[in-house]
Each structure stands twice: as structure tokens, then as C-alpha cells.
Design a protein around this motif. Sequence first.
Motif, short mmCIF file in Angstrom:
data_model
loop_
_atom_site.label_atom_id
_atom_site.label_comp_id
_atom_site.label_asym_id
_atom_site.label_seq_id
_atom_site.Cartn_x
_atom_site.Cartn_y
_atom_site.Cartn_z
N THR A 104 0.80 -1.22 0.00
CA THR A 104 0.00 0.00 0.00
C THR A 104 0.83 1.27 0.00
O THR A 104 0.53 2.22 -0.74
CB THR A 104 -0.95 0.01 1.21
OG1 THR A 104 -1.82 -1.13 1.11
CG2 THR A 104 -1.79 1.27 1.23
N THR A 105 1.87 1.35 0.82
CA THR A 105 2.64 2.59 0.91
C THR A 105 3.43 2.89 -0.37
O THR A 105 3.83 4.04 -0.58
CB THR A 105 3.61 2.56 2.10
OG1 THR A 105 4.54 1.50 1.93
CG2 THR A 105 2.85 2.36 3.40
N PHE A 199 5.38 7.24 11.66
CA PHE A 199 4.54 6.66 10.60
C PHE A 199 4.42 5.18 10.91
O PHE A 199 5.35 4.42 10.73
CB PHE A 199 5.18 6.91 9.23
CG PHE A 199 4.36 6.41 8.08
CD1 PHE A 199 2.98 6.39 8.12
CD2 PHE A 199 4.99 5.97 6.91
CE1 PHE A 199 2.22 5.92 7.04
CE2 PHE A 199 4.25 5.51 5.83
CZ PHE A 199 2.87 5.49 5.90
N SER A 224 0.76 7.02 13.79
CA SER A 224 -0.32 7.08 12.82
C SER A 224 0.06 6.29 11.58
O SER A 224 1.19 6.36 11.11
CB SER A 224 -0.64 8.52 12.42
OG SER A 224 -1.66 8.55 11.45
N SER A 225 -0.91 5.54 11.05
CA SER A 225 -0.69 4.82 9.78
C SER A 225 -1.14 5.67 8.60
O SER A 225 -1.10 5.21 7.45
CB SER A 225 -1.47 3.50 9.80
OG SER A 225 -2.86 3.75 9.97
N ASN A 226 -1.56 6.90 8.87
CA ASN A 226 -1.98 7.83 7.82
C ASN A 226 -0.82 8.78 7.53
O ASN A 226 -0.50 9.66 8.33
CB ASN A 226 -3.21 8.61 8.29
CG ASN A 226 -3.78 9.51 7.21
OD1 ASN A 226 -3.06 10.02 6.36
ND2 ASN A 226 -5.09 9.69 7.24
N ILE A 227 -0.20 8.62 6.38
CA ILE A 227 0.99 9.40 6.06
C ILE A 227 0.69 10.89 6.00
O ILE A 227 1.51 11.73 6.40
CB ILE A 227 1.63 8.90 4.74
CG1 ILE A 227 2.92 9.67 4.44
CG2 ILE A 227 0.66 9.02 3.59
CD1 ILE A 227 3.98 9.53 5.49
N GLU A 228 -0.50 11.25 5.52
CA GLU A 228 -0.82 12.67 5.43
C GLU A 228 -1.01 13.29 6.81
O GLU A 228 -0.72 14.48 7.01
CB GLU A 228 -2.06 12.88 4.56
CG GLU A 228 -1.85 12.57 3.09
CD GLU A 228 -0.77 13.45 2.44
OE1 GLU A 228 -0.36 14.46 3.04
OE2 GLU A 228 -0.34 13.10 1.33
N LEU A 229 -1.50 12.51 7.78
CA LEU A 229 -1.59 13.02 9.14
C LEU A 229 -0.20 13.25 9.71
O LEU A 229 0.06 14.27 10.36
CB LEU A 229 -2.38 12.06 10.02
CG LEU A 229 -2.44 12.41 11.51
CD1 LEU A 229 -3.03 13.81 11.70
CD2 LEU A 229 -3.25 11.37 12.28
N SER A 232 1.14 16.37 8.22
CA SER A 232 0.44 17.55 8.71
C SER A 232 0.88 17.91 10.13
O SER A 232 1.05 19.10 10.46
CB SER A 232 -1.08 17.32 8.69
OG SER A 232 -1.55 17.26 7.35
N SER A 252 1.99 19.97 3.27
CA SER A 252 1.14 19.02 3.98
C SER A 252 -0.24 19.01 3.34
O SER A 252 -0.55 19.81 2.43
CB SER A 252 1.01 19.42 5.45
OG SER A 252 0.18 20.57 5.59
N TYR A 253 -1.09 18.11 3.82
CA TYR A 253 -2.46 18.01 3.33
C TYR A 253 -3.21 19.32 3.54
O TYR A 253 -4.11 19.67 2.78
CB TYR A 253 -3.17 16.88 4.07
CG TYR A 253 -4.45 16.40 3.44
CD1 TYR A 253 -4.42 15.58 2.32
CD2 TYR A 253 -5.68 16.76 3.98
CE1 TYR A 253 -5.59 15.14 1.74
CE2 TYR A 253 -6.86 16.32 3.40
CZ TYR A 253 -6.82 15.51 2.28
OH TYR A 253 -7.99 15.07 1.71
#
Length: 298
Positions: A104-105, A199, A224-229, A232, A252-253
Amino acid sequence: MASRFTLTQLEYLIAVADEGSITAAAAKAHATAGAVSMSLKELEQRLGIQLFIRRRSKAATLTPAGQNAVADARRVLSAADELQYSAGSSQKDISGTLRVGCYTTLAPFLIPPLLDEFATAHPDLTVQILEGPADLVPNAIADGRCEAGFLYEDDLPKGFQSRVVRENKPYVILASNHPLADRVAVRLADLADEPLIMFDVPSARSAARFVESAGLSARIRHFSSNIELVRSLVARGIGYSILIQRWPIDLSYEGRPIAAVPIEDPIAAHRTVLAWSSGIRLTRRTQALIEFCEHAFH
């Protein structure tokens, strides 16, 4: 010697394995549930094994022997597909269906050119992507769901061959107004007292190990598994992070600027590979994919 099974029986077998029930498999195969059930019973008799444990509502669970049979059936159908499309065509023609797994990444960096440039170069080829966690990719290759797949070299188990398609050296991201943001490179010791935004995926958890390998202790502020978080939080100055894949835009997002800074400490590059099962003759589809990756990603 006459075959003990038909390709249709193998197609039904795979359909039931994928759908989880005879009724759903019949709908997918545009057949009746009775025809699928009878076909599988005959296949079990010819192979001399029990493929499924049948339950109420025509639900079916694969036995261990059935799981092995499904993996073999996928390879047989893939070879049959290759034969059908290669017969009477030139060596330059690439047709059929190519199923590719991807961690996924890695997907945002590898899949767009695959479904764009590669697919455009081979208009008679259907490219299907199976995206998921790192362990899904080798499992999908081993059981025949995919012909090849993208993952990190460190996650590659035995029994596979691979070709390196990318190398990325880990780097630090900081808020744009961080005192170290303008450095040519930073030492991890320079960040020892600052909070780490982790991450939280298997391939990236090495960030804490990078810090510890420098004789330091990671002060993890958030997982966090959310890279955009992650990006950010860093952009807001809540902490720093260590990433592997390089984003093309340092925003960032939320649109806040981020500084990407190389790490001065000696850290090995992470290799991304395209992998396939050892001992299997590559189809022309997979060979074409390997050639594309060598030119597109290097």
C-alpha cells in the motif's frame, strides 16, 4: 494421457474460493449453483482430495488441500491464458490479464505510471492491481492471485526472485520554520530531544531503530498509519518524522510547507523490488513489466 480435469472446473474452483460460497461463485461464473456444485464434486473425485468443507446456505471453506489446489489452478489458468493469447501472435504482442500486487505505501509512486504509461504501451493487455499490506504481496504471488508484485526487499521471503526498481534513502521532515530546516543535512543527535511523529506501518517503524542505532532514545509523540496526518503534524511543528518515500511536493495536506532534509548519519537505502515466484517461467506479460520498471522507475 487424458486430463483429469477441465479448465472450467478450475475456473469454478477459483470462483468458489474467491466468493466464499457456491451460490456467489455460480453468479460470478454465469452458471447454476447445481452445475458448479456437481463440477466441483467431480473434480474432487478425479483429484482424490476434498477441496471444500461445505456448510449451510451453500457456503464453502477451503481445506488445506483445497488451498494448494487453488494456487495450482490459478497458475494453470494463467498459463492457459498465456497460451491462448500468444498463439498466432508475434513476440511483440502483449495480451491477456496481468495481475500485480503492491504494498500500500508504495502504490502512490508505482501504480499510476503502471496504469497509465505501461497500459497505454500495451493496449491489448488488462492490468489489474491487488493492493494491501506487505505480507499480502508475496502470499498473493505464491497462491497465484498475482504474477508479480511490488514490495520492499527487506519484506521478501525465501522462494522469490526479484528485480530492484527503486532505491530510497530515509530522510527527515521538519516544519519549514524549524531551526534545522535550512540545513544541507542533519544528524539524528540534533533531534534527540524532540518528539518523533511515527509513521506506524511495518516498513516505516524502522524510524525508531534509526534513532536508537545512533545511540539515542526515540521520544515518540504520536503514532499514525496515515501518512498525510504524519506530514500535517510535522508541518505544524508538533514533531519531526523519518520517511523513506520522497513526496514530490513539500506541502502538507493542509497546504503548510514542510522541509525535507537528508540524514547525515550512515543509513542504508531502502530497496523497492518487483518480485515473482522462483522456478516459474515468466509470461511475456511479466517480462514486459520488468522491462518497463527498469526504464520508468530508475
